[in-house]
Write a protein that holds these residues in place. Sequence first.
Motif, PDB file in Angstrom:
ATOM      1  N   THR A  17       0.818  -1.216   0.000  1.00 15.15           N
ATOM      2  CA  THR A  17       0.000   0.000   0.000  1.00 15.15           C
ATOM      3  C   THR A  17       0.849   1.262   0.000  1.00 15.15           C
ATOM      4  OG1 THR A  17      -0.152  -0.102   2.422  1.00 15.15           O
ATOM      5  CG2 THR A  17      -1.927  -1.143   1.151  1.00 15.15           C
ATOM      6  N   THR A  18       2.041   1.208   0.614  1.00 13.02           N
ATOM      7  CA  THR A  18       2.890   2.416   0.625  1.00 13.02           C
ATOM      8  C   THR A  18       3.362   2.747  -0.779  1.00 13.02           C
ATOM      9  OG1 THR A  18       4.864   1.099   1.161  1.00 13.02           O
ATOM     10  CG2 THR A  18       3.637   2.055   3.008  1.00 13.02           C
ATOM     11  N   THR A  19       3.742   1.728  -1.545  1.00 10.16           N
ATOM     12  CA  THR A  19       4.136   1.952  -2.935  1.00 10.16           C
ATOM     13  C   THR A  19       2.972   2.497  -3.739  1.00 10.16           C
ATOM     14  OG1 THR A  19       5.790   0.187  -2.841  1.00 10.16           O
ATOM     15  CG2 THR A  19       5.013   0.842  -5.023  1.00 10.16           C
ATOM     16  N   CYS A  20       1.792   1.903  -3.549  1.00 13.23           N
ATOM     17  CA  CYS A  20       0.595   2.372  -4.256  1.00 13.23           C
ATOM     18  C   CYS A  20       0.336   3.838  -3.946  1.00 13.23           C
ATOM     19  CB  CYS A  20      -0.597   1.516  -3.840  1.00 13.23           C
ATOM     20  SG  CYS A  20      -2.147   1.957  -4.647  1.00 13.23           S
ATOM     21  N   ARG A  21       0.514   4.233  -2.691  1.00 13.76           N
ATOM     22  CA  ARG A  21       0.249   5.615  -2.297  1.00 13.76           C
ATOM     23  C   ARG A  21       1.216   6.578  -2.987  1.00 13.76           C
ATOM     24  NH1 ARG A  21       0.587   8.195   3.659  1.00 13.76           N
ATOM     25  NH2 ARG A  21      -0.906   9.879   3.370  1.00 13.76           N
ATOM     26  N   VAL A  22       2.479   6.192  -3.126  1.00  9.75           N
ATOM     27  CA  VAL A  22       3.439   7.041  -3.833  1.00  9.75           C
ATOM     28  C   VAL A  22       3.065   7.179  -5.300  1.00  9.75           C
ATOM     29  CG1 VAL A  22       5.841   7.303  -4.564  1.00  9.75           C
ATOM     30  CG2 VAL A  22       5.345   6.501  -2.264  1.00  9.75           C
ATOM     31  N   LEU A  23       2.790   6.045  -5.963  1.00  9.87           N
ATOM     32  CA  LEU A  23       2.497   6.072  -7.391  1.00  9.87           C
ATOM     33  C   LEU A  23       1.267   6.919  -7.683  1.00  9.87           C
ATOM     34  CD1 LEU A  23       3.165   2.333  -8.344  1.00  9.87           C
ATOM     35  CD2 LEU A  23       4.700   4.295  -8.613  1.00  9.87           C
ATOM     36  N   VAL A  48      -2.632   4.703 -11.983  1.00  8.05           N
ATOM     37  CA  VAL A  48      -1.357   4.090 -12.378  1.00  8.05           C
ATOM     38  C   VAL A  48      -1.346   2.587 -12.126  1.00  8.05           C
ATOM     39  CG1 VAL A  48       1.152   4.117 -12.044  1.00  8.05           C
ATOM     40  CG2 VAL A  48      -0.151   6.252 -11.838  1.00  8.05           C
ATOM     41  N   VAL A  49      -1.819   2.188 -10.968  1.00 16.54           N
ATOM     42  CA  VAL A  49      -1.622   0.815 -10.490  1.00 16.54           C
ATOM     43  C   VAL A  49      -2.606  -0.149 -11.158  1.00 16.54           C
ATOM     44  CG1 VAL A  49      -1.723  -0.661  -8.444  1.00 16.54           C
ATOM     45  CG2 VAL A  49      -0.695   1.620  -8.292  1.00 16.54           C
ATOM     46  N   ASP A  50      -2.055  -1.220 -11.749  1.00 17.05           N
ATOM     47  CA  ASP A  50      -2.856  -2.272 -12.388  1.00 17.05           C
ATOM     48  C   ASP A  50      -2.959  -3.517 -11.519  1.00 17.05           C
ATOM     49  OD1 ASP A  50      -3.092  -0.826 -14.932  1.00 17.05           O
ATOM     50  OD2 ASP A  50      -0.949  -1.252 -15.134  1.00 17.05           O
ATOM     51  N   GLY A  51      -2.056  -3.662 -10.562  1.00 17.66           N
ATOM     52  CA  GLY A  51      -2.056  -4.818  -9.677  1.00 17.66           C
ATOM     53  C   GLY A  51      -1.501  -4.414  -8.331  1.00 17.66           C
ATOM     54  N   LEU A  52      -1.901  -5.155  -7.301  1.00 20.64           N
ATOM     55  CA  LEU A  52      -1.487  -4.823  -5.938  1.00 20.64           C
ATOM     56  C   LEU A  52      -1.182  -6.104  -5.181  1.00 20.64           C
ATOM     57  CD1 LEU A  52      -1.194  -2.685  -3.642  1.00 20.64           C
ATOM     58  CD2 LEU A  52      -3.643  -3.035  -3.177  1.00 20.64           C
ATOM     59  N   LEU A  53       0.027  -6.192  -4.647  1.00 17.83           N
ATOM     60  CA  LEU A  53       0.404  -7.277  -3.755  1.00 17.83           C
ATOM     61  C   LEU A  53       0.474  -6.680  -2.355  1.00 17.83           C
ATOM     62  CD1 LEU A  53       3.161  -9.960  -4.383  1.00 17.83           C
ATOM     63  CD2 LEU A  53       2.558  -9.170  -2.108  1.00 17.83           C
ATOM     64  N   THR A  54      -0.339  -7.200  -1.438  1.00 18.98           N
ATOM     65  CA  THR A  54      -0.472  -6.555  -0.140  1.00 18.98           C
ATOM     66  C   THR A  54      -0.795  -7.574   0.936  1.00 18.98           C
ATOM     67  OG1 THR A  54      -1.648  -4.784   1.048  1.00 18.98           O
ATOM     68  CG2 THR A  54      -2.927  -6.079  -0.536  1.00 18.98           C
ATOM     69  N   ASN A  55      -0.411  -7.268   2.175  1.00 21.10           N
ATOM     70  CA  ASN A  55      -0.760  -8.115   3.306  1.00 21.10           C
ATOM     71  C   ASN A  55      -2.230  -7.940   3.679  1.00 21.10           C
ATOM     72  OD1 ASN A  55       1.985  -8.750   3.334  1.00 21.10           O
ATOM     73  ND2 ASN A  55       2.112  -8.716   5.552  1.00 21.10           N
ATOM     74  N   PHE A  56      -2.673  -8.683   4.671  1.00 19.38           N
ATOM     75  CA  PHE A  56      -4.023  -8.536   5.218  1.00 19.38           C
ATOM     76  C   PHE A  56      -3.971  -7.525   6.362  1.00 19.38           C
ATOM     77  CE2 PHE A  56      -3.922 -12.699   3.227  1.00 19.38           C
ATOM     78  CZ  PHE A  56      -5.099 -12.701   2.503  1.00 19.38           C
ATOM     79  N   HIS A  57      -4.808  -6.508   6.290  1.00 22.70           N
ATOM     80  CA  HIS A  57      -4.679  -5.337   7.162  1.00 22.70           C
ATOM     81  C   HIS A  57      -5.717  -5.298   8.275  1.00 22.70           C
ATOM     82  CE1 HIS A  57      -1.722  -3.865   4.378  1.00 22.70           C
ATOM     83  NE2 HIS A  57      -2.579  -3.983   3.380  1.00 22.70           N
ATOM     84  N   LEU A  58      -5.453  -4.437   9.258  1.00 18.51           N
ATOM     85  CA  LEU A  58      -6.349  -4.283  10.399  1.00 18.51           C
ATOM     86  C   LEU A  58      -7.717  -3.766   9.973  1.00 18.51           C
ATOM     87  CD1 LEU A  58      -3.421  -4.158  11.771  1.00 18.51           C
ATOM     88  CD2 LEU A  58      -4.575  -2.906  13.595  1.00 18.51           C
ATOM     89  N   PHE A  86      -2.483 -13.159   9.415  1.00 16.75           N
ATOM     90  CA  PHE A  86      -2.780 -11.755   9.151  1.00 16.75           C
ATOM     91  C   PHE A  86      -1.702 -10.817   9.733  1.00 16.75           C
ATOM     92  CE2 PHE A  86      -6.530 -13.330   7.510  1.00 16.75           C
ATOM     93  CZ  PHE A  86      -7.456 -12.360   7.171  1.00 16.75           C
ATOM     94  N   TYR A  87      -1.702  -9.624   9.174  1.00 13.25           N
ATOM     95  CA  TYR A  87      -0.923  -8.456   9.621  1.00 13.25           C
ATOM     96  C   TYR A  87       0.561  -8.574   9.239  1.00 13.25           C
ATOM     97  CZ  TYR A  87      -5.201  -7.577  12.372  1.00 13.25           C
ATOM     98  OH  TYR A  87      -6.484  -7.384  12.782  1.00 13.25           O
ATOM     99  N   SER A  88       1.434  -7.865   9.942  1.00 18.79           N
ATOM    100  CA  SER A  88       2.797  -7.578   9.448  1.00 18.79           C
ATOM    101  C   SER A  88       3.600  -8.822   9.094  1.00 18.79           C
ATOM    102  CB  SER A  88       3.570  -6.770  10.498  1.00 18.79           C
ATOM    103  OG  SER A  88       3.021  -5.496  10.645  1.00 18.79           O
ATOM    104  N   TYR A  89       3.588  -9.840   9.952  1.00 18.60           N
ATOM    105  CA  TYR A  89       4.358 -11.065   9.700  1.00 18.60           C
ATOM    106  C   TYR A  89       3.482 -12.133   9.051  1.00 18.60           C
ATOM    107  CZ  TYR A  89       8.803  -9.939  12.054  1.00 18.60           C
ATOM    108  OH  TYR A  89      10.037  -9.426  12.397  1.00 18.60           O
ATOM    109  N   GLY A  90       2.335 -11.752   8.517  1.00 16.31           N
ATOM    110  CA  GLY A  90       1.392 -12.715   7.973  1.00 16.31           C
ATOM    111  C   GLY A  90       1.540 -12.972   6.490  1.00 16.31           C
ATOM    112  N   ASP A  91       0.490 -13.541   5.900  1.00 21.63           N
ATOM    113  CA  ASP A  91       0.466 -13.893   4.493  1.00 21.63           C
ATOM    114  C   ASP A  91       0.017 -12.698   3.650  1.00 21.63           C
ATOM    115  OD1 ASP A  91       1.237 -16.617   4.941  1.00 21.63           O
ATOM    116  OD2 ASP A  91      -0.783 -16.993   5.698  1.00 21.63           O
ATOM    117  N   ALA A  92      -0.218 -12.922   2.364  1.00 25.63           N
ATOM    118  CA  ALA A  92      -0.476 -11.800   1.449  1.00 25.63           C
ATOM    119  C   ALA A  92      -1.547 -12.153   0.432  1.00 25.63           C
ATOM    120  CB  ALA A  92       0.829 -11.419   0.733  1.00 25.63           C
TER     121      ALA A  92
END
Length: 356
Positions: A269-275, A304-314, A346-352
């Motif tokens: 999500t941080t990359t998506c926010r920059v783009l 810009v973004v066509d795809g997103l790889l992201t973790n599971f968020h709060l 889920f979350y920071s050390y979780g899956d995607a």
Amino acid sequence: RHRLRLPRPGRSMTWTLDDFDYALPPERIAQQPVEPRDRARLLVAKRSGEIVEHAHVSDLPRLLRPGDLLVGNATRVRPARLRGEKETGGRAEALLLGPAEGADRYQALVRCRGRLREGQGFSFARGERRLAARLESLGAEGRVVLSFAAGADPYAFGEMPLPPYISRPEARADDEARYQTVFARTPGSVAAPTAGLHLTEALLARLRAEGIGWAEVVLHVGAGTFRPVTDEALERGELHAEPFDLPATTAEAIAETQARGGRVVALGTTTCRVLESCARDDGSVEPGAGETRLFLRPGSRLRVVDGLLTNFHLPRSSLLLLVAAFAGRERVLAWYREAIERGYRFYSYGDAMLIL
């Protein structure tokens, strides 16, 4: 209950934060990362709503196409958490947020019993070493300015600032490596861009070998990431400010990818926010550096973004709202339910999840 009105094609839609809530069993919160990094599970879905398959991050070279471009956030997490005591006794913690005006002064969030006051002294420790600090001034949103001895590096006394849902009395030695991406290069964050934690050097090499491009941006994750979305932020349509940098080489790589019909896939999500902060109306990006307050949520236009790889968020978080902006609230929450049922972490050390 604050209601946020968001534009929709041909009609309006009214949401509350309750609409972005979900129930997560505590055992689904990852307390440690998988080994190796790219063995994390990956839910692969289309923006149309279809779940394509349940895979692993190591499958990325076959899930992406030659000519696609994967863009990652190359920020580096600083060991920003200090532990110690107040000068008068009692435990204290500080989270360093970066330099303040004046020599040997740093912005910080301080947690301890009792009221904070100017002139208050602290002693922080790492092993047998100790570092004295003094509270110089109180600021807004709980921020303070701490001063240290001339020439002291407070980060040398710090540990990785793991999020509070990782239940440990303190960070372990291996967190210094694992709560950091393998491509981190620019220090400045107080939290990791967690989707990037899944990539390994070997996986990056396999992606390149398959003709999948790689580019980088930088967004330094700030203390605002720990705060819940507020009514004021919803009203303004803005989040906390975070510094970013989008190099000219990355803008050129995106332009080349788009020209050949490839997809721009944001790693996190941080990359998506920059783009999207740097997006022009035609879907190209403007290189440059600055601060972004962009709040992507359902109704926002992603250019810009066509795809997103992201973790599971709060639940109820700005990160979940960003994912819902990309793929739709109902779809995302349905995927989350599926992930919970199938035992994803889920979350920071979780899956995607990978959304294309």
